[in-house]
Scaffold this motif. Structure first.
Motif, short mmCIF file in Angstrom:
data_model
loop_
_atom_site.label_atom_id
_atom_site.label_comp_id
_atom_site.label_asym_id
_atom_site.label_seq_id
_atom_site.Cartn_x
_atom_site.Cartn_y
_atom_site.Cartn_z
N GLY A 29 48.40 35.12 46.47
CA GLY A 29 47.55 34.58 45.42
C GLY A 29 46.09 34.52 45.78
N LEU A 30 45.61 35.50 46.53
CA LEU A 30 44.25 35.45 47.05
C LEU A 30 43.23 35.65 45.93
N ARG A 31 42.27 34.76 45.88
CA ARG A 31 41.14 34.88 44.96
C ARG A 31 39.87 34.57 45.73
N ARG A 32 38.83 35.35 45.44
CA ARG A 32 37.53 35.07 46.06
C ARG A 32 36.44 35.14 45.00
N THR A 33 35.83 33.99 44.75
CA THR A 33 34.75 33.87 43.79
C THR A 33 33.48 33.47 44.53
N PHE A 34 32.40 34.15 44.24
CA PHE A 34 31.11 33.83 44.82
C PHE A 34 30.24 33.14 43.76
N GLY A 35 29.52 32.10 44.16
CA GLY A 35 28.69 31.37 43.21
C GLY A 35 29.52 30.36 42.44
N ALA A 36 28.88 29.66 41.51
CA ALA A 36 29.55 28.63 40.72
C ALA A 36 28.96 28.58 39.31
N GLY A 37 29.74 27.99 38.41
CA GLY A 37 29.29 27.84 37.02
C GLY A 37 29.03 29.17 36.37
N ALA A 38 27.91 29.24 35.66
CA ALA A 38 27.56 30.47 34.93
C ALA A 38 27.25 31.62 35.87
N GLU A 39 26.97 31.31 37.12
CA GLU A 39 26.62 32.34 38.09
C GLU A 39 27.85 32.84 38.87
N ALA A 40 29.02 32.29 38.56
CA ALA A 40 30.22 32.65 39.32
C ALA A 40 30.58 34.12 39.11
N HIS A 41 31.00 34.74 40.19
CA HIS A 41 31.44 36.14 40.12
C HIS A 41 32.69 36.30 40.98
N THR A 42 33.80 36.58 40.33
CA THR A 42 35.06 36.75 41.05
C THR A 42 35.23 38.21 41.45
N VAL A 43 35.41 38.43 42.75
CA VAL A 43 35.60 39.78 43.27
C VAL A 43 37.09 40.12 43.33
N LEU A 44 37.91 39.18 43.81
CA LEU A 44 39.35 39.37 43.92
C LEU A 44 40.07 38.27 43.17
N ARG A 45 41.19 38.63 42.53
CA ARG A 45 41.98 37.61 41.85
C ARG A 45 43.47 37.92 42.00
N ASP A 46 44.24 36.91 42.35
CA ASP A 46 45.70 36.99 42.39
C ASP A 46 46.18 38.21 43.18
N VAL A 47 45.68 38.36 44.38
CA VAL A 47 46.09 39.48 45.24
C VAL A 47 47.22 39.00 46.15
N SER A 48 48.37 39.62 46.01
CA SER A 48 49.54 39.25 46.83
C SER A 48 50.23 40.51 47.32
N PHE A 49 50.42 40.61 48.62
CA PHE A 49 51.20 41.71 49.19
C PHE A 49 51.51 41.40 50.64
N ASP A 50 52.47 42.12 51.21
CA ASP A 50 52.87 41.95 52.60
C ASP A 50 52.63 43.24 53.36
N VAL A 51 52.30 43.10 54.63
CA VAL A 51 52.16 44.25 55.52
C VAL A 51 53.13 44.05 56.67
N ARG A 52 54.02 44.99 56.87
CA ARG A 52 55.01 44.88 57.93
C ARG A 52 54.36 45.04 59.30
N ALA A 53 54.96 44.43 60.29
CA ALA A 53 54.48 44.59 61.66
C ALA A 53 54.52 46.06 62.05
N GLU A 244 36.22 33.94 32.56
CA GLU A 244 35.50 35.21 32.60
C GLU A 244 35.37 35.70 34.04
N ALA A 245 35.13 34.75 34.97
CA ALA A 245 34.98 35.14 36.37
C ALA A 245 36.27 35.73 36.91
N GLU A 246 37.41 35.13 36.55
CA GLU A 246 38.69 35.63 37.02
C GLU A 246 39.03 36.98 36.40
N ALA A 247 38.70 37.12 35.10
CA ALA A 247 39.00 38.36 34.41
C ALA A 247 38.27 39.54 35.03
N ALA A 248 37.13 39.26 35.66
CA ALA A 248 36.32 40.33 36.24
C ALA A 248 36.82 40.76 37.61
#
Length: 287
Positions: A29-53, A244-248
């Motif tokens: 469920g990884l999400r990364r948003t930079f800034g806050a309020g009207a200036e918020a910009h989400t780069v990643l949203r709801d990223v989930s995956f596994d990497v095997r050893a 809007e930030a998450e949708a982006a």
């Protein structure tokens, strides 16, 4: 500057070598948003995956879609806004010593020799004797044993990048994070560096997360490829809708397993079909 690559690298069978213990990685469920309020910009949203050893996972996506942000979260260099990253079942909190990072530029200290630059990556507490042996083994592994006393300005870009890779391996990382490691190299050197990475992975079978813009590179090196992109999101304001930030933000839009054992035939018709399909996923006409 040396214009060509040095002698071909070779794996070592030194019984004193400390072998890497590859570790699994989980993104939830990884999400990364930079800034806050009207200036918020989400780069990643709801990223989930596994990497095997021991898996080599390539991450594709358009520029600015959050590929490097994903690696930084895995290394503990950046904290997610939501969700988490785990290595071997333990949350990543702060800079994680189980990871090593190699970047597009070698980032070697120009006043040090290649040998000394590699030694910078050694884990703390290692004796001087063991550290010297480890550096010598890594120089041999990446084919730089004859250039140990050279400084970065005295070798080619490909050789400097090999030293950077050796430095990352010096701490025996459970997870190796590679952010466009060959992107600044010419085409021929890039192919040779791809072959080197396969040799290194056979000798030091760590878990690898590789960010690249090069679809052919991903198909040559990876066991599996994920593509980051933007999906259609619920309308803002509706029940359970994303902001809007998450949708982006980008998320995983595709995951494919690359068939066949490495090294793979670069002229393979099956890989050519996969190449066209992956390019289409990135919005590029592959024909």
């Amino acid at each position: 500057m040396t214009a060509v690559l040095s002698k071909a690298p070779r794996a070592t069978t030194d019984s004193s070598a400390a072998h890497t213990s590859a570790l699994p990685v989980s993104f939830r469920g990884l999400r990364r948003t930079f800034g806050a309020g009207a200036e918020a910009h989400t780069v990643l949203r709801d990223v989930s995956f596994d990497v095997r050893a021991g898996e080599v996972l390539a991450i594709l996506g358009a520029s600015g879609c959050g590929k490097s942000t994903l690696l930084r979260a895995a290394a503990g260099l950046d904290a997610p806004s939501a969700g988490n990253v785990q290595i071997d079942g333990t949350d990543v909190r702060g800079v994680d010593p189980r990871c090593a990072f190699a970047f597009q530029e070698p980032r070697l200290l120009p006043w040090h020799t290649l040998q000394a630059n590699i030694a910078i990556g050694l884990p703390p507490g290692l004796s001087a004797r063991d550290g010297k042996a480890k550096v010598a083994r890594l120089l041999d592994l990446v084919g730089l044993q004859d250039f140990a006393k050279h400084r970065p300005r005295e070798v080619s870009g490909g050789m400097a990048q090999r030293a950077s890779l050796a430095r990352a391996l010096a701490r025996n990382p459970g997870v190796l994070l590679l952010d466009e490691p060959f992107g600044a190299l010419d085409a021929l050197t890039r192919v040779k560096m791809q072959d080197l990475l396969l040799e290194v992975h056979r000798a030091e079978p760590t878990t690898v997360l590789l960010v690249t813009h090069d679809v052919d590179e991903a198909l040559q090196l990876a066991d599996r490829i994920i593509v980051l992109g933007k999906e259609s999101a619920p309308e803002v304001g509706g029940p359970g809708a994303a902001t809007e930030a998450e949708a982006a933000g980008a998320t995983i839009v595709r995951s494919v397993v690359v068939p066949g054992e490495r090294p793979r035939d670069r002229a393979s018709a099956e890989l050519a079909r996969m190449r066209a399909s992956l390019l289409a996923s990135l919005g590029v006409d592959g024909h």
